[in-house]
Motif scaffolding. Structure first.
Motif, PDB file in Angstrom:
ATOM      1  N   GLY A  51       0.799  -1.221   0.000  1.00  0.00           N
ATOM      2  CA  GLY A  51       0.000   0.000   0.000  1.00  0.00           C
ATOM      3  C   GLY A  51       0.830   1.268   0.000  1.00  0.00           C
ATOM      4  N   ARG A  56      -2.015   4.004  -5.143  1.00  0.00           N
ATOM      5  CA  ARG A  56      -3.132   3.925  -6.078  1.00  0.00           C
ATOM      6  C   ARG A  56      -2.708   3.035  -7.241  1.00  0.00           C
ATOM      7  N   PRO A  57      -3.622   2.446  -7.956  1.00  0.00           N
ATOM      8  CA  PRO A  57      -3.250   1.530  -9.035  1.00  0.00           C
ATOM      9  C   PRO A  57      -2.272   2.162 -10.025  1.00  0.00           C
ATOM     10  N   PRO A  90      -6.085  -1.971   0.166  1.00  0.00           N
ATOM     11  CA  PRO A  90      -7.554  -2.001   0.062  1.00  0.00           C
ATOM     12  C   PRO A  90      -8.082  -1.719  -1.336  1.00  0.00           C
ATOM     13  N   TRP A  91      -7.383  -0.861  -2.096  1.00  0.00           N
ATOM     14  CA  TRP A  91      -7.909  -0.527  -3.416  1.00  0.00           C
ATOM     15  C   TRP A  91      -8.011  -1.756  -4.314  1.00  0.00           C
ATOM     16  N   HIS A  94     -11.210  -3.558  -3.344  1.00  0.00           N
ATOM     17  CA  HIS A  94     -12.355  -2.691  -3.626  1.00  0.00           C
ATOM     18  C   HIS A  94     -12.657  -2.641  -5.120  1.00  0.00           C
ATOM     19  N   LEU A  95     -11.615  -2.479  -5.929  1.00  0.00           N
ATOM     20  CA  LEU A  95     -11.805  -2.386  -7.378  1.00  0.00           C
ATOM     21  C   LEU A  95     -11.992  -3.751  -8.028  1.00  0.00           C
ATOM     22  N   TRP A 111     -10.384  -7.274   3.132  1.00  0.00           N
ATOM     23  CA  TRP A 111      -9.160  -6.604   3.562  1.00  0.00           C
ATOM     24  C   TRP A 111      -9.340  -6.049   4.968  1.00  0.00           C
TER      25      TRP A 111
END
Length: 658
Positions: A51, A56-57, A90-91, A94-95, A111
């Motif tokens: 993380g 972010r991706p 977490p992203w 989530h995505l 997560w």
């Protein structure tokens, strides 16, 4: 292929997981100062940093890790760089909810903890490969980098839909046709026959007992899927740094991985080891894991994690008494470790593991934990030039196989009173108590180097494994097998007669009439000892040369222990002292001898290369007779004929220079 010696260079690696992202950057320089003072020469970075590295991706933040790598190099501390894929940010979940695993009830594991990834998810694998590629490309040429650590404690199960698709593909590769699968799984039982691959599911929750072979194959599949994840990341870092060794950390006796197969894919085998300091058999548990890891490595290995003090996940988490951390660390070195590391360097102030100890505890540099860490660092610096890269040899092998464990641990078995690992520990403890150094081996490995081979219990054996045991015994080796061995084949199909006919002939058994598991606190009287956990109604064929019989009860007069030539069969588990004495006698007859005779109680002796390690697992001083003159590498003192060991004392004896 690179190995551990490429990283150790005749020294013992010392350090552990370092998680500086939990601390203000001004703390980092103080950490390096304390590390140098303690003799730390290696840290593992990035294990749980995905993380922070990729907030972010596709957006990377490597600046903080750049500064850390440079700081470690300036301080003379090597870096084992981890791929952070054990704990996705977490992203990702989530995505991409398909990256999250599901349990056998179909519930999603979210997560907020760790290991929240599906090993079968193509999306997870793609993102894990991408962050691994970015790390490897950026740091391949950094002078601090000494080794790669892939993921962390692989232990994820997944029963979700994508796992189901991959499971079907895995089964097609294994069996080829549905007819072959139906035969292997005995789907004629309870009307389970499959007519379409789409009908086949992972071992999800059922109303009553699951199909045992389906559950067995699901365990095999899970181990293989996790291994695919490891190999994919390993191959990425190898492409960038072919000269550096790659590892991942096993958990001791973890049921979810076939560690024999995994070890073949590692340059370095490493393990995490956390015996309970209040366990009277904690030292033996350590010895077992160390022997097993050394055997998987076929040489030196890495102690990736241990605790400098208490852990945080037992019901009651006790600290280590003064001196125990040093003793258990040096025990690992004695049994082949070329690295002694911890989770973690600095104890966390927040988070789920804030009460798990660190090399620097909440008490800080003045605390007892750090002061003991400094002493151990000095000890390891003295031992490194003499111990690193050297080997431990053993005359006795203990056989262990994950597939047999999985098959024998199914629901619907004859007794839930005994656990496979408890039986394994009991036999290893008996050999350890007899001061016999042991290797571990797979039942299909070459057994000819060993004077004695013991099989605590292998419920399921392949034909190749049985042929290997027969060849060893008929070639003059001493073979000792415990109860419930050779009962089933690799599909968990009970062999005719309840034990393979070739094994029955080997041991002098005409008929195995019935298994008689024992109740809690029930024992079976035998000639000279009492049996525990198990007994069997055996009719001998008259060829046995030595027999110990049951006394009283339904089995009165029938054999509890049979010997035919150099092959022994124990149909019960003798009480600890009796098992130790029996195995010691059998080993002695086979030519296997303790490292040192006449050792006091609670003193362990292990020979590594030319060094004799004496480890005292008690608190009261003892004197050990050691004929001749030696130099204790830890004190640089010359000792003649005897050495005194204090509370948790250790001596490492070498022949004096001429």
């Amino acid at each position: 292929m690179p190995n551990l010696s490429d990283a150790t260079r005749h020294r013992i690696l010392y350090g552990g997981d370092y998680n500086p992202e939990q601390w203000p950057e001004e703390t980092w320089h103080e950490d390096v100062r304390l590390m140098r003072a303690a003799g730390v020469n290696s840290v593992t970075l990035g294990v749980f940093s995905w993380g922070k590295l990729e907030p972010r991706p596709g957006v990377h933040d490597f600046g903080w890790l750049d500064r850390l790598m440079d700081l470690m190099h300036a301080g003379g501390i090597g870096v084992v760089l981890a791929t952070p894929t054990a704990s996705p940010p977490p992203w990702l979940g989530h995505l991409h909810p398909d990256t999250l695993p599901r349990d056998e009830d179909g519930r999603t594991e979210w997560w907020g903890g760790r290991q929240h990834f599906s090993h079968s998810s193509a999306t997870y694998r793609r993102h894990a490969a991408a962050i691994t590629e970015a790390l490897a490309a950026r740091y391949a040429g950094h002078p601090a980098l000494t080794m790669w650590h892939i993921n962390n404690e692989y232990c994820t199960y997944d029963h979700g839909d994508e796992a189901a698709t991959r499971f079907r593909r895995w089964l097609q590769d294994r069996y080829g046709t549905l007819d072959a699968l139906n035969t292997a799984w005995c789907t004629a039982f309870w009307s389970q026959g499959y007519g379409d691959w789409a009908e086949v599911l992972p071992a999800r929750r059922t109303h009553y007992l699951k199909n045992p072979t389906q559950a067995l194959d699901f365990r095999r599949f899970t181990s293989d899927m996790l291994l695919e994840c490891y190999v994919a990341e390993r191959d990425i870092v190898r492409r960038h740094t072919p000269h550096l060794p790659v590892t991942t950390n096993f958990m001791p006796l973890w049921s979810g991985q076939d560690a024999w197969r995994w070890a073949e894919e590692e340059d370095v085998v490493s393990v995490d080891l956390y015996p309970d300091p209040r366990d009277p058999f904690g030292a033996q548990e350590g010895a077992l894991v160390q022997d097993m890891t050394r055997s998987q490595a076929r040489g030196p290995w890495l102690l990736m994690e241990q605790a400098a003090g208490p852990v945080n996940w037992r019901g009651v988490n006790h600290p280590k008494p003064r001196g125990l951390n040093r003793l258990w660390s040096l025990q690992a070195v004695a049994r082949g470790a070329d690295a002694v590391c911890y989770f973690q360097w600095r104890q966390s102030r927040q988070g789920a593991e804030k009460f798990h100890s660190g090399m620097v505890s909440h008490a800080g540099a003045e605390g007892r934990t750090y002061q003991e860490v400094k002493q151990l660092g000095a000890d390891l610096a003295k031992l490194g030039p003499h111990a690193a890269d050297s080997t431990v040899t053993a005359d006795v092998a203990v056989l262990h196989d994950w597939h047999s464990w999985w098959a024998g641990a199914q629901d619907g078995r004859l007794s839930t009173r005994f656990d496979y690992t408890d039986v394994l520990r009991a036999w290893h403890r008996a050999l350890w108590g007899a001061h016999l150094t042991t290797d571990f081996a797979h039942p299909e490995h070459d057994l000819t180097p060993y004077k004695a081979v013991v099989v605590p219990q292998l419920y399921a054996l392949t034909d190749a494994a049985i042929d290997n045991l027969l060849a060893y015994a008929r070639g003059g080796g001493t073979l000792v097998c415990g109860f419930l061995t050779g009962v089933a084949d690799e599909d968990d199909r009970v062999r005719p007669g309840g034990m393979d006919a070739r094994l029955r002939e080997l041991f002098g058994i005409r008929t195995l009439h019935e298994w008689w598991p024992l109740e809690t606190d029930e024992t079976a009287a035998c000639d000279g000892f009492r049996g525990t956990l198990w007994s069997e109604e055996i009719e001998p064929d008259g060829t046995a040369t030595e027999t110990v019989r049951y006394k009283g009860g339904e089995l009165d007069g029938l054999p509890a222990v049979l010997r035919k030539g150099r092959a022994w069969y124990l149909s019960t588990l003798p009480e600890p002292d009796a098992l130790r004495e029996l195995l010691a006698r059998i080993a002695a007859d086979a030519g296997a001898r303790p490292v040192l005779d006449g050792l006091p109680a609670r003193v362990e002796a292990v020979r590594r290369g030319d060094l004799l390690f004496l480890l005292h697992h008690g608190r009261d001083p003892v004197t050990v007779d050691v004929p001749g003159t030696h130099r204790d590498l830890l004190t640089d003192a010359t000792v003649t004929d005897r050495v005194t060991l204090g509370r948790y004392g250790v001596a490492v004896l070498a022949e004096p220079a001429s």
